[in-house]
Design a protein around this motif. Sequence first.
Motif, PDB file in Angstrom:
ATOM      1  N   VAL A 114      -6.767   8.221 -17.795  1.00  0.00           N
ATOM      2  CA  VAL A 114      -6.172   7.468 -18.820  1.00  0.00           C
ATOM      3  C   VAL A 114      -5.874   6.109 -18.185  1.00  0.00           C
ATOM      4  CG1 VAL A 114      -4.139   8.441 -19.100  1.00  0.00           C
ATOM      5  CG2 VAL A 114      -4.605   6.919 -20.875  1.00  0.00           C
ATOM      6  N   THR A 115      -6.080   4.891 -18.746  1.00  0.00           N
ATOM      7  CA  THR A 115      -5.672   3.650 -17.849  1.00  0.00           C
ATOM      8  C   THR A 115      -5.697   2.523 -18.908  1.00  0.00           C
ATOM      9  OG1 THR A 115      -8.082   3.532 -17.059  1.00  0.00           O
ATOM     10  CG2 THR A 115      -6.383   4.318 -15.423  1.00  0.00           C
ATOM     11  N   VAL A 116      -4.570   2.006 -18.771  1.00  0.00           N
ATOM     12  CA  VAL A 116      -4.630   0.632 -19.516  1.00  0.00           C
ATOM     13  C   VAL A 116      -4.545  -0.529 -18.562  1.00  0.00           C
ATOM     14  CG1 VAL A 116      -2.931  -0.438 -21.098  1.00  0.00           C
ATOM     15  CG2 VAL A 116      -3.213   1.941 -21.329  1.00  0.00           C
ATOM     16  N   GLN A 125       0.468  -3.105 -20.107  1.00  0.00           N
ATOM     17  CA  GLN A 125       1.116  -1.893 -20.227  1.00  0.00           C
ATOM     18  C   GLN A 125       2.177  -1.679 -20.811  1.00  0.00           C
ATOM     19  OE1 GLN A 125       0.883  -0.513 -16.196  1.00  0.00           O
ATOM     20  NE2 GLN A 125      -1.334  -0.212 -16.040  1.00  0.00           N
ATOM     21  N   ASN A 126       2.904  -0.484 -21.347  1.00  0.00           N
ATOM     22  CA  ASN A 126       3.913  -0.320 -21.525  1.00  0.00           C
ATOM     23  C   ASN A 126       4.318  -1.056 -23.052  1.00  0.00           C
ATOM     24  OD1 ASN A 126       6.220   1.119 -20.913  1.00  0.00           O
ATOM     25  ND2 ASN A 126       7.677  -0.596 -19.951  1.00  0.00           N
ATOM     26  N   ARG A 127       3.031  -0.884 -23.824  1.00  0.00           N
ATOM     27  CA  ARG A 127       3.191  -1.505 -25.143  1.00  0.00           C
ATOM     28  C   ARG A 127       2.492  -0.588 -26.298  1.00  0.00           C
ATOM     29  NH1 ARG A 127       1.332  -7.876 -24.327  1.00  0.00           N
ATOM     30  NH2 ARG A 127       2.351  -7.989 -22.162  1.00  0.00           N
ATOM     31  N   ALA A 128       2.529   0.637 -25.874  1.00  0.00           N
ATOM     32  CA  ALA A 128       1.990   1.824 -26.742  1.00  0.00           C
ATOM     33  C   ALA A 128       0.515   1.908 -26.693  1.00  0.00           C
ATOM     34  CB  ALA A 128       2.645   1.461 -28.147  1.00  0.00           C
ATOM     35  N   GLY A 160      -1.396   3.333 -24.136  1.00  0.00           N
ATOM     36  CA  GLY A 160      -1.433   4.622 -23.488  1.00  0.00           C
ATOM     37  C   GLY A 160      -1.220   5.665 -24.478  1.00  0.00           C
ATOM     38  N   ARG A 161      -0.098   5.606 -25.141  1.00  0.00           N
ATOM     39  CA  ARG A 161       0.347   6.520 -26.198  1.00  0.00           C
ATOM     40  C   ARG A 161      -0.751   6.856 -27.161  1.00  0.00           C
ATOM     41  NH1 ARG A 161       4.629   9.246 -29.320  1.00  0.00           N
ATOM     42  NH2 ARG A 161       6.313   8.772 -27.559  1.00  0.00           N
ATOM     43  N   ILE A 165      -3.366  16.041 -14.393  1.00  0.00           N
ATOM     44  CA  ILE A 165      -2.682  15.716 -13.158  1.00  0.00           C
ATOM     45  C   ILE A 165      -2.254  14.527 -13.296  1.00  0.00           C
ATOM     46  CG2 ILE A 165      -2.941  15.791 -10.791  1.00  0.00           C
ATOM     47  CD1 ILE A 165      -4.081  18.637 -11.691  1.00  0.00           C
ATOM     48  N   HIS A 192       4.695   8.009 -10.488  1.00  0.00           N
ATOM     49  CA  HIS A 192       4.545   7.315 -11.486  1.00  0.00           C
ATOM     50  C   HIS A 192       5.369   7.821 -12.753  1.00  0.00           C
ATOM     51  CE1 HIS A 192       3.192   4.460 -14.372  1.00  0.00           C
ATOM     52  NE2 HIS A 192       1.804   4.719 -14.466  1.00  0.00           N
ATOM     53  N   ARG A 211       6.276   6.449 -15.473  1.00  0.00           N
ATOM     54  CA  ARG A 211       5.972   5.854 -16.851  1.00  0.00           C
ATOM     55  C   ARG A 211       5.102   7.008 -17.368  1.00  0.00           C
ATOM     56  NH1 ARG A 211       3.072   0.632 -17.229  1.00  0.00           N
ATOM     57  NH2 ARG A 211       5.031  -0.079 -16.977  1.00  0.00           N
ATOM     58  N   SER A 225       7.177  10.349 -18.201  1.00  0.00           N
ATOM     59  CA  SER A 225       7.838  10.156 -19.398  1.00  0.00           C
ATOM     60  C   SER A 225       6.838  10.240 -20.653  1.00  0.00           C
ATOM     61  CB  SER A 225       8.614   8.931 -19.341  1.00  0.00           C
ATOM     62  OG  SER A 225       9.001   8.480 -18.159  1.00  0.00           O
ATOM     63  N   TYR A 247       3.626  11.463 -20.925  1.00  0.00           N
ATOM     64  CA  TYR A 247       3.384  12.957 -21.162  1.00  0.00           C
ATOM     65  C   TYR A 247       4.347  13.670 -21.378  1.00  0.00           C
ATOM     66  CZ  TYR A 247      -0.576  10.946 -18.362  1.00  0.00           C
ATOM     67  OH  TYR A 247      -1.461  10.116 -17.810  1.00  0.00           O
ATOM     68  N   LYS A 271       6.899  13.159 -23.244  1.00  0.00           N
ATOM     69  CA  LYS A 271       7.449  12.942 -24.667  1.00  0.00           C
ATOM     70  C   LYS A 271       6.051  13.407 -25.605  1.00  0.00           C
ATOM     71  CE  LYS A 271       9.944   8.746 -24.342  1.00  0.00           C
ATOM     72  NZ  LYS A 271       9.894   7.304 -24.393  1.00  0.00           N
TER      73      LYS A 271
HETATM   74  C1  LIG Z   1       0.106   5.480 -17.645  1.00  0.00           C
HETATM   75  C2  LIG Z   1      -0.702   4.391 -18.679  1.00  0.00           C
HETATM   76  C3  LIG Z   1      -1.861   4.813 -19.240  1.00  0.00           C
HETATM   77  C4  LIG Z   1       0.465   4.656 -19.887  1.00  0.00           C
HETATM   78  O1  LIG Z   1       0.166   3.545 -20.849  1.00  0.00           O
HETATM   79  P1  LIG Z   1       1.234   2.591 -21.230  1.00  0.00           P
HETATM   80  O2  LIG Z   1       0.375   1.661 -22.341  1.00  0.00           O
HETATM   81  O3  LIG Z   1       1.529   1.552 -20.365  1.00  0.00           O
HETATM   82  O4  LIG Z   1       2.156   3.335 -21.813  1.00  0.00           O
HETATM   83  P2  LIG Z   1       2.868   3.363 -23.393  1.00  0.00           P
HETATM   84  O5  LIG Z   1       3.348   1.868 -23.561  1.00  0.00           O
HETATM   85  O6  LIG Z   1       2.100   3.894 -24.306  1.00  0.00           O
HETATM   86  O7  LIG Z   1       3.863   4.476 -22.984  1.00  0.00           O
HETATM   87  C5  LIG Z   1       4.851   4.702 -22.059  1.00  0.00           C
HETATM   88  C6  LIG Z   1       6.173   5.593 -22.601  1.00  0.00           C
HETATM   89  O8  LIG Z   1       6.933   5.870 -21.396  1.00  0.00           O
HETATM   90  C7  LIG Z   1       8.191   5.330 -21.629  1.00  0.00           C
HETATM   91  N1  LIG Z   1       8.619   4.903 -20.282  1.00  0.00           N
HETATM   92  C8  LIG Z   1       8.088   4.138 -19.436  1.00  0.00           C
HETATM   93  N2  LIG Z   1       9.037   4.179 -18.214  1.00  0.00           N
HETATM   94  C9  LIG Z   1       9.974   5.147 -18.496  1.00  0.00           C
HETATM   95  C10 LIG Z   1      11.018   5.596 -17.733  1.00  0.00           C
HETATM   96  N3  LIG Z   1      11.108   5.219 -16.362  1.00  0.00           N
HETATM   97  N4  LIG Z   1      11.579   6.508 -18.225  1.00  0.00           N
HETATM   98  C11 LIG Z   1      11.505   7.079 -19.489  1.00  0.00           C
HETATM   99  N5  LIG Z   1      10.607   6.663 -20.200  1.00  0.00           N
HETATM  100  C12 LIG Z   1       9.847   5.530 -19.728  1.00  0.00           C
HETATM  101  C13 LIG Z   1       8.183   4.216 -22.473  1.00  0.00           C
HETATM  102  O9  LIG Z   1       9.044   3.961 -23.174  1.00  0.00           O
HETATM  103  C14 LIG Z   1       6.881   4.587 -23.556  1.00  0.00           C
HETATM  104  O10 LIG Z   1       7.583   5.780 -24.335  1.00  0.00           O
HETATM  105  P3  LIG Z   1       7.342   5.574 -26.206  1.00  0.00           P
HETATM  106  O11 LIG Z   1       5.921   5.592 -26.307  1.00  0.00           O
HETATM  107  O12 LIG Z   1       8.083   6.753 -26.586  1.00  0.00           O
HETATM  108  O13 LIG Z   1       7.686   4.110 -26.295  1.00  0.00           O
HETATM  109  C15 LIG Z   1      -0.696   3.074 -18.086  1.00  0.00           C
HETATM  110  O14 LIG Z   1       0.869   2.457 -17.552  1.00  0.00           O
HETATM  111  C16 LIG Z   1      -1.309   2.948 -16.748  1.00  0.00           C
HETATM  112  O15 LIG Z   1      -2.773   3.001 -16.835  1.00  0.00           O
HETATM  113  N6  LIG Z   1      -1.050   3.152 -15.502  1.00  0.00           N
HETATM  114  C17 LIG Z   1      -1.642   3.188 -14.225  1.00  0.00           C
HETATM  115  C18 LIG Z   1      -2.807   4.206 -14.233  1.00  0.00           C
HETATM  116  C19 LIG Z   1      -2.168   5.571 -14.426  1.00  0.00           C
HETATM  117  O16 LIG Z   1      -1.180   6.173 -13.599  1.00  0.00           O
HETATM  118  N7  LIG Z   1      -2.515   6.380 -15.160  1.00  0.00           N
HETATM  119  C20 LIG Z   1      -2.297   7.961 -15.493  1.00  0.00           C
HETATM  120  C21 LIG Z   1      -2.771   8.691 -14.590  1.00  0.00           C
HETATM  121  S1  LIG Z   1      -1.971  10.288 -14.508  1.00  0.00           S
END
Ligand SMILES: CC(C)(COP(=O)(O)OP(=O)(O)OC[C@H]1O[C@@H](n2cnc3c(N)ncnc32)[C@H](O)[C@@H]1OP(=O)(O)O)[C@@H](O)C(=O)NCCC(=O)NCCS
Length: 285
Positions: free
Chosen positions: A85-87, A92-95, A97-98, A119, A124, A126, A129, A131, A133
């Motif tokens: 899953v990648t954004v 990023q951090n704007r829902a 990924g969720r 995995i 990381h 974010r 957290s 996953y 949640k």
């Molecule tokens: C991981 C990834 C897909 C998430 O997508 P995103 O759009 O950035 O994440 P979202 O905004 O949907 O969700 C992040 C959640 O984590 C929470 N969060 C972020 N950092 C946090 C922290 N340090 N502690 C607690 N919560 C945290 C946010 O508040 C949010 O929660 P919410 O949905 O309840 O508001 C994206 O950041 C990404 O592409 N990362 C790089 C690639 C990667 O690591 N992919 C996953 C492979 S395992």
Amino acid sequence: MDIKLRPGTPADADICGRICYDAFKTISEAHGFAPDFPAPEVAIDVLRRMLANPKFYSVVAEVDGRIVGSNFLDERNRIAGVGPVTVDPAVQNRAIGRSLMDAVQERASERNFPGVRLIQAGFHTRSLSLYAKLGYDVREHLVCMQGSGLGISVEGHVVRKATKADLENCNRLCRNVHGHDRAGELKEAIAKGSATVVEHDGRITGYATVIGFFGHAVGETNKDLKALIGAAKEFAGPGFLLPTRNGELFRWCLTNGLRIAQPMTLMSKGLYNEPSGAFLPSILY
Ligand SMILES: CC(C)(COP(=O)(O)OP(=O)(O)OC[C@H]1O[C@@H](n2cnc3c(N)ncnc32)[C@H](O)[C@@H]1OP(=O)(O)O)[C@@H](O)C(=O)NCCC(=O)NCCS
């Protein structure tokens, strides 16, 4: 922000692959780790193959008509695997990924998968957290191991290429260790020529689809895994994944000069059988 989700197609490979590369590179480099994909073309190629494979469900996220991320569900086995899953790092951090995670979870429920795994990059915060949640539990601490091929053989354990005739024996082994088989993945690996088996006392005691990031392996004992790892010419991709709880195998790898590329976490939701035996998971779980 209005997030639109739609199924992915092979035509999305270039943009989604580029985003996948950028997302992993950004997060890895921010933590001082090497990127999972060495070049955008590698990520594009991996995603192109997944987008073209009917056994992978794919979902693409768009905002204002622009692709901003993607996610996948590996449906080749009884237990489904999520990711990558990648954004786009810019949004990023704007829902987003969720939403992408919700989409594959819905698909897994519709298709009655009893369990879903993924995995996570251990550093990381974010993704960890997000996953947690969404209901995923931490199951296993892993390390991604890399280095030169070891060229080590284990007495009485002969490694050879797997053939179609080995399928059922390998599936039985996997069921003994994990409670389910990974027949779909293994069939593909045998057809591709990357799968190996280890024989001991005249029977198959372990197999690997490949010793590398996208491969898994199971064995009756650590000796079987040592034979499979020891025979691998190289460790494909960023490295192979090893459960650190398996201290004996972990130390054997370290003693033989392999290095930890990065820590990772196996997480699951729904049915999870505690493995009994020796195993290496793949990045797809
Ligand atoms: C991981 C990834 C897909 C998430 O997508 P995103 O759009 O950035 O994440 P979202 O905004 O949907 O969700 C992040 C959640 O984590 C929470 N969060 C972020 N950092 C946090 C922290 N340090 N502690 C607690 N919560 C945290 C946010 O508040 C949010 O929660 P919410 O949905 O309840 O508001 C994206 O950041 C990404 O592409 N990362 C790089 C690639 C990667 O690591 N992919 C996953 C492979 S395992």
